[in-house]
Design an enzyme around this catalytic site. Structure first.
Site, PDB file in Angstrom:
ATOM      1  N   ASP A  82       0.836  -1.191   0.000  1.00 19.09           N
ATOM      2  CA  ASP A  82       0.000   0.000   0.000  1.00 19.09           C
ATOM      3  C   ASP A  82       0.877   1.250   0.000  1.00 19.09           C
ATOM      4  OD1 ASP A  82      -2.340   1.501   0.144  1.00 19.09           O
ATOM      5  OD2 ASP A  82      -2.433   1.420   2.337  1.00 19.09           O
ATOM      6  N   HIS A  83       0.642   2.145  -0.937  1.00 17.85           N
ATOM      7  CA  HIS A  83       1.370   3.418  -1.026  1.00 17.85           C
ATOM      8  C   HIS A  83       2.884   3.232  -1.074  1.00 17.85           C
ATOM      9  CE1 HIS A  83      -1.990   6.194  -0.794  1.00 17.85           C
ATOM     10  NE2 HIS A  83      -2.517   5.414   0.140  1.00 17.85           N
ATOM     11  N   ASP A 104       2.872   4.951  -5.540  1.00 23.58           N
ATOM     12  CA  ASP A 104       2.139   6.191  -5.347  1.00 23.58           C
ATOM     13  C   ASP A 104       2.979   7.374  -5.813  1.00 23.58           C
ATOM     14  OD1 ASP A 104       0.634   8.320  -4.601  1.00 23.58           O
ATOM     15  OD2 ASP A 104       0.492   7.796  -2.478  1.00 23.58           O
ATOM     16  N   GLU A 134      -1.784   5.734  -9.054  1.00 21.95           N
ATOM     17  CA  GLU A 134      -2.717   6.704  -8.485  1.00 21.95           C
ATOM     18  C   GLU A 134      -2.645   8.021  -9.243  1.00 21.95           C
ATOM     19  OE1 GLU A 134      -4.127   8.774  -4.269  1.00 21.95           O
ATOM     20  OE2 GLU A 134      -2.589   7.220  -4.248  1.00 21.95           O
ATOM     21  N   HIS A 180      -7.715   9.868   3.847  1.00 22.31           N
ATOM     22  CA  HIS A 180      -7.102   8.971   4.807  1.00 22.31           C
ATOM     23  C   HIS A 180      -7.397   9.428   6.234  1.00 22.31           C
ATOM     24  CE1 HIS A 180      -4.457   8.240   1.204  1.00 22.31           C
ATOM     25  NE2 HIS A 180      -4.817   7.017   1.529  1.00 22.31           N
ATOM     26  N   GLY A 181      -7.434   8.463   7.144  1.00 20.10           N
ATOM     27  CA  GLY A 181      -7.662   8.789   8.544  1.00 20.10           C
ATOM     28  C   GLY A 181      -9.131   8.748   8.914  1.00 20.10           C
ATOM     29  N   ASN A 254     -10.195   0.145   0.016  1.00 23.27           N
ATOM     30  CA  ASN A 254      -9.212   0.052   1.094  1.00 23.27           C
ATOM     31  C   ASN A 254      -9.847   0.355   2.448  1.00 23.27           C
ATOM     32  OD1 ASN A 254      -7.496  -0.247  -1.082  1.00 23.27           O
ATOM     33  ND2 ASN A 254      -5.996   1.234  -0.338  1.00 23.27           N
ATOM     34  N   ILE A 255      -9.521  -0.473   3.432  1.00 20.89           N
ATOM     35  CA  ILE A 255     -10.066  -0.312   4.783  1.00 20.89           C
ATOM     36  C   ILE A 255      -8.928  -0.443   5.784  1.00 20.89           C
ATOM     37  CG2 ILE A 255     -11.656  -1.250   6.506  1.00 20.89           C
ATOM     38  CD1 ILE A 255     -13.341  -2.285   4.091  1.00 20.89           C
ATOM     39  N   SER A 257      -8.606   2.510   8.704  1.00 18.98           N
ATOM     40  CA  SER A 257      -9.006   3.220   9.921  1.00 18.98           C
ATOM     41  C   SER A 257     -10.018   2.433  10.742  1.00 18.98           C
ATOM     42  CB  SER A 257      -9.578   4.597   9.574  1.00 18.98           C
ATOM     43  OG  SER A 257      -8.584   5.432   9.028  1.00 18.98           O
TER      44      SER A 257
END
Length: 311
Positions: A82-83, A104, A134, A180-181, A254-255, A257
């Protein structure tokens, strides 16, 4: 069943009108909870690792957990970076057994983003590894991702065809209003489905990815606050919006948080109610159980990928 890349899974998801959950993992209990949920619901899974998680848990430990997950469930499981911040990180993950990576380059200008993405794609495709790119920048803070609201930008639909054709990416993360967050919206939540529709029309059959798509489950925000937290106003993406996206071109959601909130809320609750307990097995068991049930809910009611592992 060995670990798989995302190519066939995304094709089936696109054709079937559902999405696959990409759940961030950091330790054994999180991996177990996600894969137990996938096994119960017979769902394909993407276990994704951020650069921060890789530094925290170490690559070799995470890969052994992934191998154990496949042995335990016999599900189609993708291990995804991820990223990925640069070519070197992506290469290291590919060489170390990941079956999919994200590069990314969204913080770069358009040409530089194409250049670094294509470099990763060329290396990955020689090894049958899939690559996510992205376009557009999501606001918010999560691990190494830290983008202010002023620096965030929606994806420009007029750029997507050129980007995909010149890079050869297998999927594309776009910015349509998620972040994000845990603090995603001020006021009424809103996603730019008009941008998603334009992108989908320009890239028919091509898998789209949503980052920053946790719903920030209110009961767990309340639980954290009740046991000493400070998260007033935390607000995520309504699950109805995510389900709408999953029925369109969005094949990966995407999950992260929500996993953190459930983990932290249950842990704080248990320790507050059992101050004399010091055995990790005691306080991590209810954490793992609650994580599993949350993931099951996402699989069935948000992603719609339950029963799809055997397809």
């Amino acid at each position: 069943m060995p670990l798989v890349n995302s190519r066939d899974l995304f094709r089936k998801a696109y054709e079937g009108g559902y999405a696959i959950g990409a759940f961030n993992v950091n330790n054994m209990e999180i991996v177990q909870a996600i894969t137990e949920a996938g096994k119960i619901e017979n769902a394909p899974l993407i276990l994704q690792v951020s650069a921060g998680a890789r530094k925290y848990a170490k690559h070799v430990y995470l890969m052994k957990l992934m191998e154990a997950a496949v042995l335990d469930t016999d599900l189609p499981i993708v291990v995804h970076l991820d990223h990925g911040p640069d070519f070197e990180t992506c290469k290291s993950c590919i060489d170390g057994g990941f079956t999919s990576v994200m590069i990314d380059g969204s913080h770069l200008d358009f040409e530089a983003n194409i250049a670094v993405t294509k470099r990763v794609v060329d290396y990955a495709h020689e090894r049958d590894i899939t690559v996510e790119g992205e376009l557009g920048r999501l606001a918010g803070i999560e691990d190494a991702v830290n983008v202010s609201t002023d620096d965030a930008a929606f994806t420009d639909p007029d750029q997507v065809v050129e980007f995909v054709e010149r890079t050869g990416v297998d999927s594309l993360a776009i910015a349509i209003g998620t972040s994000h967050g845990a603090f995603k919206f001020k006021g009424e939540p809103r996603l730019r489905f008009d941008i998603l529709e334009k992108v989908s029309a320009k890239l028919p059959g091509f898998p789209i990815v949503l980052h920053g798509a946790s719903s920030v489950i209110p009961e767990y925000v309340d639980m954290i606050n009740r046991y000493g937290g400070d998260m007033p106003g935390a607000q995520g993406v309504p699950e109805s919006m995510l389900r709408q996206a999953a029925k369109s071109a969005v094949c990966k959601i995407n999950i992260d948080s929500d996993l953190r909130l459930v983990f932290t809320g249950e842990l704080r609750k248990y320790l507050a109610e059992h101050p004399g307990h010091f055995d990790p097995r005691q306080y991590l068991t209810p954490v793992r159980d609650s994580l599993r049930e949350m993931v099951r809910h996402k699989i069935v009611h948000v992603l719609g990928c339950d029963g799809k592992a055997a397809e």
